[in-house]
Design an enzyme around this catalytic site. Structure first.
Site, PDB file in Angstrom:
ATOM      1  CG  HIS A 301      18.095  15.685 -76.206  1.00  0.00           C
ATOM      2  ND1 HIS A 301      18.234  14.979 -75.040  1.00  0.00           N
ATOM      3  CD2 HIS A 301      18.760  16.848 -76.019  1.00  0.00           C
ATOM      4  CE1 HIS A 301      18.962  15.676 -74.185  1.00  0.00           C
ATOM      5  NE2 HIS A 301      19.289  16.832 -74.755  1.00  0.00           N
ATOM      6  N   GLY A 334       9.424  20.059 -81.128  1.00  0.00           N
ATOM      7  CA  GLY A 334       8.701  20.627 -82.260  1.00  0.00           C
ATOM      8  C   GLY A 334       7.533  21.518 -81.906  1.00  0.00           C
TER       9      GLY A 334
END
Length: 410
Positions: A301, A334
């Site tokens: 998340h 990321g």
């Protein structure tokens, strides 16, 4: 021997005097100068009030999950092949039975019109133009039907949070199916809200609260407030108005009792493709593959739920080995560059999703900013593929990337 010198002639300067055509519009000038997603983030931070920017930029608790996910992509080594004809590269992939022009889609994000007034419409129309999927969040600020109308030729997916009111949740699913959405993403990692401390410290409410602090913060950002105050009032497409904090809203809505049996029930109700978002273990990935879902999305998340959660990029090869032949494996969290996307594909992912990278572009310049995000990532993906010596995504394989060891179990 001494070097002979001469007086330069005016015509010697002419080849050196090459001026770029000036870009008169400041917004276009800013976007043209942004060469990376990090550049877009810098512009976004300058142009967006702190509460809205921090909601996008922040994560849970100490924000270790987010930092580790980004570090995982930095801790890789690419292994290029040389002397290959890479004059043409194909960045397209087949995802859930259909072709995507690029190996990434736009992830579902909540409260999007708070980041910038064009919100979900900027995202879905930019995705349609680029030929990539767009996912609308349950917590989106544009109606399902309005997204479908804005991007009728786009590949629109709908992300579902299961609420305590099951009938209300499934009413959203029915609306999405009726509007032509072909894929349902069920998010399973939010039984309760994570401790998003930036939001607590900023007093993040929906809609934004005008306090002395927020007014002072807004003074150098008049464009954001002008757009916010002169467009439709901020409201959620799928729920009633709310005057509390984001965390209170999530804890009120989301159902902590959802199980694998509930997921099977949802699968029976939905007639399109089904993706489960928020998978963080090999064991759960195996169970989901046995249920017959179409794809699993490895994700923590964006670091916004459980801090110190597993890094999706680290999990990827393990999950690929166990279930890669039975179900598609998608990945988010990321990703901040085209190199990150290529690394994920080489490491075993079939597809990737971008969230913050898209929102940084949105905050930096609305629809044009989202287009710039996609353009930057496309350019980086193509360049990285050429430098690796591959001409199609299908050629990427584990030998192209090594994950350097930083965090490992004792």
């Amino acid at each position: 021997m001494a070097q002979r010198r001469r007086i330069p002639r005016p015509r010697d300067f002419l080849p050196l005097l090459k001026f770029k055509k000036p870009v008169l519009r400041p917004s276009r000038r800013r976007l043209q100068k942004a060469l990376t997603i990090e550049d877009l983030r810098t512009v976004a931070k300058r142009r967006t009030p702190k509460a809205a920017f921090d909601y996008t930029d922040g994560a849970a608790d100490a924000e270790l999950s987010l930092g580790r996910a980004r570090q995982a992509f930095l801790d890789i080594t690419f292994h290029p092949s040389i002397l290959r004809d890479v004059s043409k590269v194909d960045t397209s992939v087949t995802v859930l039975g259909e072709r995507s022009a690029l190996p990434f889609g736009i992830a579902p994000t909540g409260f999007t019109r708070m980041m910038q007034s064009e919100g979900e419409i900027a995202g879905c129309t930019a995705a349609e133009a680029a030929g990539i999927p767009y996912a609308l969040s349950t917590m989106g600020t544009t109606a399902i039907e309005d997204v479908a109308a804005a991007a009728p030729a786009g590949r629109n997916w709908f992300q579902l949070y299961m609420w305590k009111d099951r009938d209300r949740s499934m009413a959203l699913v029915e609306r999405a199916e009726k509007a032509g959405f072909d894929t349902l993403l069920v998010t399973v990692d939010v039984p309760v809200a994570g401790a998003r401390l930036r939001d607590v410290r900023n007093g993040m409410t929906i809609p934004p609260t005008l306090t002395a602090r927020t007014v002072l913060n807004a003074i150098p950002r008049p464009a954001w407030w002008f757009n916010f105050l002169t467009t439709e009032p901020l409201a959620f497409a799928s729920l009633d108005k709310w005057s509390g904090t984001v965390a209170e809203l999530l804890d009120t809505m989301f159902d902590p009792t959802v199980t694998f049996e509930d997921l099977s029930w949802i699968k029976d109700q939905w007639h399109g493709k089904l993706v489960v978002k928020g998978v963080q273990s090999v064991d759960d990935a195996t169970k989901l593959a046995s249920l017959g879902v179409d794809a699993i999305l490895l994700s923590n998340h964006g670091g916004r739920q459980l801090d110190r959660a597993p890094v999706p990029f680290h999990l990827l090869p393990l999950v690929k080995r166990e279930v890669g032949s039975d179900v598609e494996i998608h990945l988010d969290t990321g990703i901040m560059s085209g190199q990150d996307v290529v690394a994920a594909l080489a490491h075993g992912a079939d597809f990737t999703m971008i969230g913050r990278a898209y929102l940084y572009g949105l905050m930096a310049g609305g629809r044009r900013g989202v287009d710039r995000t996609i353009e930057i990532l496309r350019t980086e993906i193509e360049r990285t593929m050429r430098l690796l010596g591959v001409t199609s995504v299908d050629e990427l394989e584990p030998g192209h990337v090594t994950q350097l060891t930083r965090l490992h179990p004792r």
